[in-house]
Design an enzyme around this catalytic site. Structure first.
Site, PDB file in Angstrom:
ATOM      1  N   GLU A  22       0.647  -1.206   0.266  1.00  0.00           N
ATOM      2  CA  GLU A  22      -0.016  -0.091  -0.073  1.00  0.00           C
ATOM      3  C   GLU A  22       0.817   1.046  -0.352  1.00  0.00           C
ATOM      4  O   GLU A  22       0.605   2.463  -0.674  1.00  0.00           O
ATOM      5  CB  GLU A  22      -0.510   0.369   1.324  1.00  0.00           C
ATOM      6  CG  GLU A  22      -2.100  -0.516   1.066  1.00  0.00           C
ATOM      7  CD  GLU A  22      -3.056  -0.789   2.330  1.00  0.00           C
ATOM      8  OE1 GLU A  22      -2.678   0.470   3.334  1.00  0.00           O
ATOM      9  OE2 GLU A  22      -4.380  -1.045   1.865  1.00  0.00           O
ATOM     10  N   HIS A  80       8.372 -26.463  -1.405  1.00  0.00           N
ATOM     11  CA  HIS A  80       7.359 -27.723  -2.695  1.00  0.00           C
ATOM     12  C   HIS A  80       6.749 -26.836  -3.417  1.00  0.00           C
ATOM     13  O   HIS A  80       5.970 -28.071  -3.437  1.00  0.00           O
ATOM     14  CB  HIS A  80       7.153 -28.685  -1.378  1.00  0.00           C
ATOM     15  CG  HIS A  80       8.835 -29.280  -0.855  1.00  0.00           C
ATOM     16  ND1 HIS A  80       9.108 -30.383  -1.834  1.00  0.00           N
ATOM     17  CD2 HIS A  80      10.103 -29.228   0.105  1.00  0.00           C
ATOM     18  CE1 HIS A  80      10.380 -31.294  -0.434  1.00  0.00           C
ATOM     19  NE2 HIS A  80      10.268 -29.513   0.177  1.00  0.00           N
ATOM     20  N   LYS A 103     -14.155   0.090  -3.618  1.00  0.00           N
ATOM     21  CA  LYS A 103     -15.009  -0.276  -2.983  1.00  0.00           C
ATOM     22  C   LYS A 103     -16.455   0.894  -3.478  1.00  0.00           C
ATOM     23  O   LYS A 103     -17.733   0.573  -3.609  1.00  0.00           O
ATOM     24  CB  LYS A 103     -14.803   0.827  -1.063  1.00  0.00           C
ATOM     25  CG  LYS A 103     -14.144   0.166  -0.350  1.00  0.00           C
ATOM     26  CD  LYS A 103     -13.821   1.471   0.389  1.00  0.00           C
ATOM     27  CE  LYS A 103     -12.459   1.114   0.778  1.00  0.00           C
ATOM     28  NZ  LYS A 103     -11.931   2.328   2.097  1.00  0.00           N
TER      29      LYS A 103
HETATM   30  O1  PA5 Z   1      -3.132   0.996   5.769  1.00  0.00           O
HETATM   31  C1  PA5 Z   1      -4.612   1.677   5.863  1.00  0.00           C
HETATM   32  O2  PA5 Z   1      -4.890   2.453   5.892  1.00  0.00           O
HETATM   33  C2  PA5 Z   1      -5.710   0.850   5.338  1.00  0.00           C
HETATM   34  O3  PA5 Z   1      -4.977  -0.854   5.032  1.00  0.00           O
HETATM   35  C3  PA5 Z   1      -7.116   0.476   6.450  1.00  0.00           C
HETATM   36  O4  PA5 Z   1      -6.234   0.360   7.904  1.00  0.00           O
HETATM   37  C4  PA5 Z   1      -8.068   0.127   6.237  1.00  0.00           C
HETATM   38  O5  PA5 Z   1      -8.195   0.019   5.136  1.00  0.00           O
HETATM   39  C5  PA5 Z   1      -9.546  -0.323   7.216  1.00  0.00           C
HETATM   40  O6  PA5 Z   1      -9.604   0.711   7.769  1.00  0.00           O
HETATM   41  P1  PA5 Z   1     -10.243   1.086   8.661  1.00  0.00           P
HETATM   42  O7  PA5 Z   1      -9.425   1.044  10.076  1.00  0.00           O
HETATM   43  O8  PA5 Z   1     -10.850   3.218   8.661  1.00  0.00           O
HETATM   44  O9  PA5 Z   1     -11.623   0.759   9.156  1.00  0.00           O
END
Ligand code: PA5
Length: 445
Positions: free
Chosen positions: A287, A308, A422
């Site tokens: 990310e 394996h 989303k």
């Molecule tokens: O790193 C990030 O910001 C995302 O992976 C969030 O942690 C994830 O989308 C969860 O979001 P939230 O804590 O708002 O539910």
């Protein structure tokens, strides 16, 4: 002075030269400075940088007290969250837990996870498992609006209220969310849940050393003060630009490899307890760096298991990969391979050795084979799977990730691409407000 994790980069030198790595030294220094001066992109998300040292003993005591109350009252505690609100806690708990204990962390409750998938059968089976149990919920969402954990929370909150009554359920629910905004904050206020705050300037994937990770880890019975102490050591050791700053060394080396055409990094472990550490690392780097049509693709394997399955590809497939091997120096337990009079399996030549001696030779033999096969190899040595070293490792990877993202030329602290699925999902589900998008997407299917 506690032992520390170490990095070894000599086995990348067949692919990139020291000069190629050092050519990125100025960029690494610049990245480090951008973090410490808050002068780079995403500088409103740097709260993790001094999180270990600025977290008060009072907060840690409070988290431990909340965890103890849940441990006293619950046979199971479900941590609900996704992405950064899930993976850090899962990684640390798996790394420290007995692999086969029904109850994690000794005599405490089972720590279970939900909200990281929308599997109907998973949720049915979880609810079925919980139906005769005294359970608690830690619901974690920074935004408070993420669909996956919201669905799990709606289901489990209703179940808990039905099983215990509304007042008792409220005593067993802890919410970790934004200080002011979001549906979860509003609900927690209305229902009177115990809450912890995720700071505005701490992004999800950098939040494991905040209550997001610390509360579930403490509920599982592990020492969050030692975890934070390890992170503080790493925070202190990596503030200055230097040839010994291991966060810079890792960031420079992996970018030099990327520039030399090594587009995939595989995090390798030889200990099944580190599987979820690989998952946490994949999110952190994926990310943070995968954007603007750039970024190393982070993958992970668990060896020997994956020798394996993926071993063939790694040894002989397209030469676009490099490996970062997590080596755990000391094991917690001792298992000696027995001698056998018949020796039909031919294993007497290793009788009397610790299992870990064999594992270490599998690791070394594989590293050499992969290096010979054209797979550059970094090695990160961890003294043992203990809280303090995991704290070091977490902070090390977080800081290196920030520097690496800046070397790459991206904002390491946003994740705009996560929104696309989303939008489509909401359009397909006909969420109010998405009418145009619903019409557009339905015309395509
Ligand atoms: O790193 C990030 O910001 C995302 O992976 C969030 O942690 C994830 O989308 C969860 O979001 P939230 O804590 O708002 O539910």
């Amino acid at each position: 002075m506690m032992k520390t994790i170490k990095i070894n980069t000599k086995d990348v030198l067949g692919t990139v030269s020291e000069a190629q790595i050092e050519a990125l030294d100025a960029a690494a220094a610049d990245g480090l400075e951008k973090l410490h001066n808050a002068s780079g992109e995403g500088n409103d998300f740097l709260g993790w940088l001094d999180l270990p040292s600025r977290t008060s003993a009072e907060l840690l005591d409070d988290i431990n007290a909340t965890a103890q109350a849940l441990r006293n009252d619950c046979e199971a505690v479900v941590a609900i969250g996704i992405g950064g609100s899930y993976l850090g806690a899962k990684a640390v708990i798996e790394a420290l837990s007995n692999s086969f204990a029904a109850y994690r962390g000794g005599n405490g409750p089972a720590v279970l996870f939900a909200g990281q998938n929308i599997g109907e059968d998973y949720l049915y089976e979880l609810q079925d498992y919980l139906k005769d149990k005294k359970f608690g919920i830690i619901v974690i969402s920074k935004s408070g609006t993420t669909t996956e954990p919201a669905i799990a929370f709606r289901l489990l909150k209703a179940q808990l209220e039905a099983q215990m009554g509304k007042a008792e359920a409220a005593r067993r629910i802890v919410a970790i969310t934004d200080a002011k905004r979001g549906a979860l904050r509003q609900l927690a206020t209305e229902e009177g849940y115990k809450t912890y705050v995720i700071d505005d300037n701490v992004g999800g994937r950098f939040s494991v050393l905040s209550p997001v990770g610390l509360l579930p880890i403490a509920v599982a019975g592990f020492d969050i003060k030692a975890l934070m102490q390890g992170a503080i050591e790493m925070e202190n050791a990596t503030k200055e630009h230097s040839a010994d700053n291991i966060t810079e060394v890792y960031a420079k080396t992996r970018n030099a490899l990327y520039n030399a055409g090594k587009k995939i990094e595989i995090l390798v472990n030889y200990n099944p307890k580190l599987h979820y550490f690989g998952e946490w690392w994949k999110q952190l780097y994926g990310e943070s760096e995968g954007k603007d049509l750039k970024g190393i693709f982070p993958a992970a394997v668990d060896n020997s298991t994956d020798l394996h399955s993926m071993g063939q590809w790694i040894q002989d497939g397209e030469r676009t990969i490099f490996e970062t091997v997590l080596s755990v120096e000391e094991q917690a337990h001792s298992v000696i391979i027995p001698s056998d009079d018949a020796n039909l399996d031919g294993l007497n030549y290793i009788a009397g050795k610790h299992v870990d001696e064999v594992n270490k030779m599998a690791e070394l033999g594989t590293r050499i084979a992969h290096i010979d096969g054209g797979v550059p190899n970094l090695q990160i040595t961890i003294p043992a799977l203990k809280e303090e070293y995991l704290g070091q490792l977490i902070y090390f990877f977080e800081k290196a990730c920030g520097i690496s993202g800046y070397i790459l030329g991206v904002n390491p602290f946003n994740q705009p691409g996560v929104e696309d699925y989303k939008r489509n999902m909401f359009a397909l589900l006909e969420k109010p407000g998405y009418e145009e998008a619903t019409a557009a997407i339905k015309s395509r299917i």
